[in-house]
Design a protein around this motif. Structure first.
Motif, short mmCIF file in Angstrom:
data_model
loop_
_atom_site.label_atom_id
_atom_site.label_comp_id
_atom_site.label_asym_id
_atom_site.label_seq_id
_atom_site.Cartn_x
_atom_site.Cartn_y
_atom_site.Cartn_z
N HIS A 1 -36.03 -81.90 47.11
CA HIS A 1 -36.67 -81.58 45.64
C HIS A 1 -36.46 -79.94 45.14
O HIS A 1 -36.56 -79.51 44.39
CB HIS A 1 -38.26 -81.92 45.97
N ALA A 2 -36.67 -79.15 46.25
CA ALA A 2 -36.72 -77.76 46.28
C ALA A 2 -35.18 -77.36 45.81
O ALA A 2 -35.17 -76.55 44.79
CB ALA A 2 -36.90 -77.12 47.58
N ARG A 3 -34.20 -77.78 46.22
CA ARG A 3 -32.88 -77.50 45.75
C ARG A 3 -32.72 -77.93 44.29
O ARG A 3 -31.96 -77.15 43.73
CB ARG A 3 -31.72 -78.30 46.55
N ALA A 4 -33.38 -79.17 43.90
CA ALA A 4 -33.32 -79.51 42.74
C ALA A 4 -34.19 -78.72 41.68
O ALA A 4 -33.66 -78.53 40.56
CB ALA A 4 -33.70 -80.87 42.50
N LEU A 5 -34.85 -78.07 42.03
CA LEU A 5 -35.74 -77.13 41.19
C LEU A 5 -35.38 -75.82 40.95
O LEU A 5 -35.42 -75.37 39.84
CB LEU A 5 -37.14 -76.89 41.85
N VAL A 6 -34.67 -75.31 41.93
CA VAL A 6 -34.16 -73.99 41.98
C VAL A 6 -32.70 -74.12 42.34
O VAL A 6 -32.27 -74.47 43.24
CB VAL A 6 -35.03 -72.98 42.81
N THR A 7 -31.60 -73.70 41.46
CA THR A 7 -30.27 -73.87 42.10
C THR A 7 -29.84 -72.85 42.82
O THR A 7 -29.30 -72.93 43.78
CB THR A 7 -29.45 -73.57 40.55
N ASP A 8 -30.35 -71.36 42.64
CA ASP A 8 -29.75 -70.34 43.37
C ASP A 8 -30.75 -70.29 44.56
O ASP A 8 -31.60 -69.38 44.59
CB ASP A 8 -29.63 -69.21 42.63
N LEU A 9 -30.61 -71.00 45.54
CA LEU A 9 -31.74 -70.90 46.72
C LEU A 9 -31.02 -70.84 47.85
O LEU A 9 -29.94 -71.28 48.11
CB LEU A 9 -32.31 -72.37 46.54
N ASP A 10 -31.43 -69.97 48.71
CA ASP A 10 -31.10 -69.47 50.05
C ASP A 10 -32.00 -70.32 50.87
O ASP A 10 -33.30 -70.18 51.06
CB ASP A 10 -31.14 -67.96 50.17
N VAL A 11 -31.51 -71.41 51.61
CA VAL A 11 -32.09 -72.24 52.59
C VAL A 11 -31.40 -71.92 54.03
O VAL A 11 -30.11 -71.81 54.34
CB VAL A 11 -31.46 -73.65 52.23
N ARG A 12 -32.43 -71.75 54.70
CA ARG A 12 -32.16 -71.63 56.13
C ARG A 12 -32.98 -72.38 57.00
O ARG A 12 -33.96 -73.03 56.63
CB ARG A 12 -32.57 -70.09 56.62
N GLU A 13 -32.31 -72.72 58.33
CA GLU A 13 -32.99 -73.55 59.15
C GLU A 13 -34.09 -72.90 59.86
O GLU A 13 -33.93 -71.63 60.27
CB GLU A 13 -32.08 -73.83 60.41
N ALA A 14 -35.26 -73.43 59.90
CA ALA A 14 -36.34 -72.94 60.80
C ALA A 14 -36.11 -72.97 62.09
O ALA A 14 -35.49 -73.72 62.85
CB ALA A 14 -37.52 -73.76 60.32
N ASP A 15 -36.57 -71.76 62.86
CA ASP A 15 -36.34 -71.54 64.38
C ASP A 15 -37.62 -71.43 64.94
O ASP A 15 -37.87 -70.25 65.08
CB ASP A 15 -35.50 -70.50 64.47
N PRO A 16 -38.35 -72.44 65.07
CA PRO A 16 -39.92 -72.19 65.58
C PRO A 16 -39.96 -71.48 67.09
O PRO A 16 -40.66 -70.65 67.29
CB PRO A 16 -40.38 -73.37 65.88
N ASP A 17 -38.80 -71.75 67.77
CA ASP A 17 -38.73 -71.11 69.12
C ASP A 17 -38.68 -69.49 69.06
O ASP A 17 -39.28 -68.60 69.69
CB ASP A 17 -37.62 -71.50 69.89
N ALA A 18 -37.58 -69.17 67.91
CA ALA A 18 -37.47 -67.74 67.86
C ALA A 18 -38.59 -66.99 67.22
O ALA A 18 -39.38 -65.91 67.53
CB ALA A 18 -36.41 -67.46 66.96
N ASP A 19 -39.43 -67.97 66.31
CA ASP A 19 -40.64 -67.35 65.63
C ASP A 19 -41.74 -67.04 66.78
O ASP A 19 -42.33 -65.96 66.79
CB ASP A 19 -41.16 -68.31 64.62
N ARG A 20 -41.76 -68.15 67.80
CA ARG A 20 -42.92 -68.02 68.60
C ARG A 20 -42.54 -66.76 69.65
O ARG A 20 -43.38 -65.98 70.25
CB ARG A 20 -42.58 -69.24 69.49
N ALA A 21 -41.06 -66.38 69.99
CA ALA A 21 -40.54 -65.58 70.81
C ALA A 21 -41.07 -64.15 70.14
O ALA A 21 -41.62 -63.36 70.80
CB ALA A 21 -39.14 -65.56 70.95
#
Lengths: 258, 516
Positions: free
Chosen positions: B74-94
């Protein structure tokens, strides 16, 4: 491979026996007596040297400070030679610190070979010396005390033979005219060191120092007395060359003093 | 405009999320900044089940109507020029853990990580060090901004209220005076209370939205409908129930403890317990690859007092036999009183100690034997002194050339100038000195009541004062002589002054040391 041996267990036993023999040999090497390198002394000593697992007492001939310094230097020279022989460290326990480490280095006891501990009482110094002896990892232990009775010296002698480490017990003078070596002791050897005039040089300057070395008592041997040249930078003593005409030399000394 | 929203929140405009090029107009144009001008909208996504869900969105993306929780497609459909990245909860936690450790080291000793995106800090008695709460918060925000984070801070009397205000409050910095928690959080949504999802769901069905809605409700039915946890959270936020913060400990000190069935008082029993403690501690140290440099033994006496004994080691060790011997030397200092009921052994100072290879040489080892255990043992005998080594110090003045260093440190030697074996603690004045000037040793002198006639002498060795130490040494000179007296005594003397210039000294003679 020694194949066809009757049983592997027996070859193991042989190997262990060989290892034990080499171990015993290594230990025997460690406690060999340390010769002075001066035949006149070594021949008169019962072990032909200083026992590497025994107690040796050293005291100054008089209570004067220069005899005291000579006796200290004598002890330092022996300790330096023990340390050089085993390539390990030595330990100096004392209760009043007035040693000057650069002087010790010039007798062969470099600062990397020597560590000190200062106790407050003689009993503390003796206890530290005993600990150090029983540890067995040192080349030599020097302890400076004013009083040590028969029991204390006996303990040190036992600890020295247990730890296979020599100890030099430096006895300081307590009163002006009582020799610290007059009491009973279990020491292997007891030495008394005093200063003697050095041989005059043909030019102004102080010659190699000389000492009156007095072996007061030794086990299994007779006492003797010698005049020796002081230890050099590796702790070795030397026998002075015989002077041809001492009277003439003494007369010239006053002129060369300046 | 309240058709679709809940009572407490304004309903969003139906077309608000529609991009401008589709005819809709943004309700409020984004403030122009470098980030809004240049940055691409960025979202983080994570796969849950069969689809990708947006877990977080950057401010630019938020402005464009992308919300955490919407489908990535849905997000990609709404905004064309979108930077999508994988979430990395472990790195966030660290990185959050690292921030917590930094906070422990720099701001306050009691810090705890809270959920996946927050920190709790106990600021009691701390903020005055930073100039008050307001300045502390601004400083913290600046620091986090420098790190690249946006943050919101709330300081309140209870952890629950601070949590609620930081996440659901309106300002980046909220300072709540003491006792105002109940009023301050009254208008916040129920989610601010850290409720379980089921409880939130049930509350939504009952029409409870704000925290204030819970205040008048009788507690029994409230617990029955929303669960006991809800009541507890509410009380915690209002300060009626204590909620301790379990702090992050940057490094856990190795510690072992034995609680005893019966109080003990004999030296034998104490030694036995010490042996057990040391064995436990050695295992713990071995698992962590560490050796201890100091150990504290605390004995809890029956009457509540505590006896403490400490040991230090010259080198990191975890050898049980050595530690037991050192502690056994101090058993006599423990006064068991009515009996010891618990003993704790902790190692406050530890160092890394890897295992070493043991040479299988059986006595043919060329390495010098280790003296560190002996040094520790000797140190135990002469506490609080230590065995020492002497090393050279960069000074030509003899009494300053020697300094004490640690017994296992590496000492340096001295230059080879002739030096005495014993040095007087303080040079002693000679009297009746007869000497030729300027550079001859004395012919006669009197020291300690005895008169000496000098037969030979070496010198002078000139040593200058250290002008950088004191003004008195600016021009000071000592001329050292090595002399032999008639009886064979060899001394180290010096004369103050060079014998030419008045300023260098008053030409008095001193005894300084003895050559053997």
């Amino acid at each position: 491979m020694p194949s066809l041996s009757p049983s592997p267990a027996r070859s193991h036993a042989d190997a262990v026996a060989a290892l034990r023999a080499s171990l015993a040999q290594g230990q025997a090497e460690r406690v060999a007596a340390l010769p002075f390198g001066v035949p006149e002394i070594d021949e008169r000593l019962a072990d032909h040297g200083l026992d590497g697992a025994g107690l040796h007492e050293i005291a100054a001939a008089t209570s004067s400070v220069s005899d005291d310094a000579a006796a200290t230097l004598f002890a330092a020279g022996i300790a330096a030679r023990f340390a050089a022989l085993h390539g390990t460290e030595m330990f100096w326990a004392l209760s009043r610190f007035d040693l000057y480490a650069p002087g010790l280095e010039q007798a062969g006891l470099g600062p990397e070979r020597l560590f000190y501990a200062q106790g407050t009482t003689d009993s503390m110094v003796l206890a530290m010396a005993e600990d150090a002896l029983r540890d067995g990892s040192l080349a030599c232990v020097v302890a400076e005390v004013k009083a040590a009775d028969q029991t204390a010296t006996r303990r040190l002698q036992l600890a020295a033979s247990d730890g296979r480490t020599p100890i030099l017990l430096y006895r300081r003078h307590r009163s002006r005219d009582r020799c610290p070596l007059s009491g009973l002791s279990s020491a292997m050897t007891r030495w008394r060191i005093g200063c003697a005039p050095s041989a005059p040089l043909p030019h102004p300057g102080v010659g190699r120092p000389r000492w009156l070395v007095d072996l007061v008592r030794q086990r299994n041997g007779n006492p003797f007395s010698l005049e020796l040249e002081a230890c050099d930078d590796t702790g070795r003593l030397a026998l002075p060359a015989a002077a041809r005409d001492r009277a003439a030399a003494a007369a010239g000394a006053a002129i060369k003093a300046a | 405009m309240r058709e679709m929203g809940r009572r407490s929140e304004a309903a969003e405009h139906v077309f608000k999320a529609m991009p401008a090029d589709e005819g809709g107009s943004s309700a409020s144009p984004p403030a122009i900044s470098w980030s809004t001008l240049w940055a691409r909208p960025t979202i983080m996504i994570a796969r849950t089940g069969q689809r990708d869900i947006v877990t977080s969105a950057c401010p630019v993306a938020l402005e464009m109507g992308l919300r955490p929780g919407m489908a990535a497609a849905h997000a990609r459909a709404l905004v064309t020029d979108l930077d999508v990245r994988e979430a990395d909860p472990d790195a966030d936690r660290a990185s959050l853990d690292r921030l917590a450790l930094h906070a422990v080291g720099h701001w306050t000793p009691t810090v705890s990580v809270c959920d996946a995106d927050g920190l709790w800090m106990d600021l009691t008695g701390v903020t005055h060090l930073f100039g008050g709460e307001q300045r502390f918060c601004r400083r913290l925000l600046r620091f986090l901004e420098w790190l690249g984070f946006t943050a919101r801070i709330a300081i309140a009397g209870t952890a629950g209220a601070a949590y609620a205000l930081a996440r659901y409050g309106s300002d980046p910095i909220t300072l709540l005076p003491a006792g105002m928690e109940t009023q301050a959080i009254a208008d916040l949504p129920l989610a601010a209370l850290r409720l379980e999802p089921q409880a939130l769901h049930a509350a939504a069905r009952f029409g409870l939205e704000r925290i204030a809605d819970l205040y008048p409700m009788p507690r029994g039915p409230l617990a029955k409908r929303l669960g006991l946890a809800t009541v507890r959270r509410l009380d915690q936020a209002r300060g009626m129930v204590a909620e301790p913060i379990i702090p992050v400990v940057p490094f856990e000190t190795p510690r072992v403890e034995r609680r005893l069935l019966e109080p003990i008082g004999t030296a034998q029993a104490i030694t036995q317990v010490i042996g057990d403690l040391v064995d436990d501690l050695a295992i713990q140290l071995q698992e962590r690859g560490m050796g201890l440099r100091s150990a504290h033994l605390a004995c809890l006496i029956v009457d509540g007092s505590e006896q403490r004994v400490a040991i230090g080691t010259a080198r990191a060790t975890r050898d049980p036999a050595h530690l037991k011997r050192m502690l056994a030397m101090r058993v006599e200092r423990i006064d068991p009183g009515l009996g010891i009921e618990a003993m704790t052994l902790a190692a406050p100072r530890v160092e890394e100690l890897k295992s070493e290879t043991v040479e299988a040489g059986l006595g043919r080892d060329d390495r010098p034997p280790e003296i560190a255990p002996l040094v520790d043992q000797l140190a135990g005998r002469i506490e609080p002194d230590m065995p020492f080594r002497l090393s050279s110090h960069e000074s030509d003045v003899p009494e300053r050339a020697v300094r004490r260093i640690a017994p296992l440190a590496k000492p340096m030697g001295w230059p080879g100038w002739k030096r005495p074996i014993r040095l007087l603690g303080r040079p002693e004045l000679l009297s009746n000195v007869i000497a030729l000037m300027p550079d001859h040793p004395p012919r006669r002198f009197t020291w300690r009541g005895a008169s000496y006639r000098v037969v030979a002498g070496d010198g002078p060795e000139r040593i200058h004062g250290e002008w950088w130490r004191s003004a008195r040494e600016m021009w000071a000179v000592r001329d050292y002589f090595r002399v032999e007296a008639a009886g064979g005594e060899r001394f180290w003397l010096f004369r103050r002054g060079d014998g030419v210039d008045e300023q260098t000294g008053n030409l008095s003679w001193f005894m300084h040391g003895m050559f053997g």
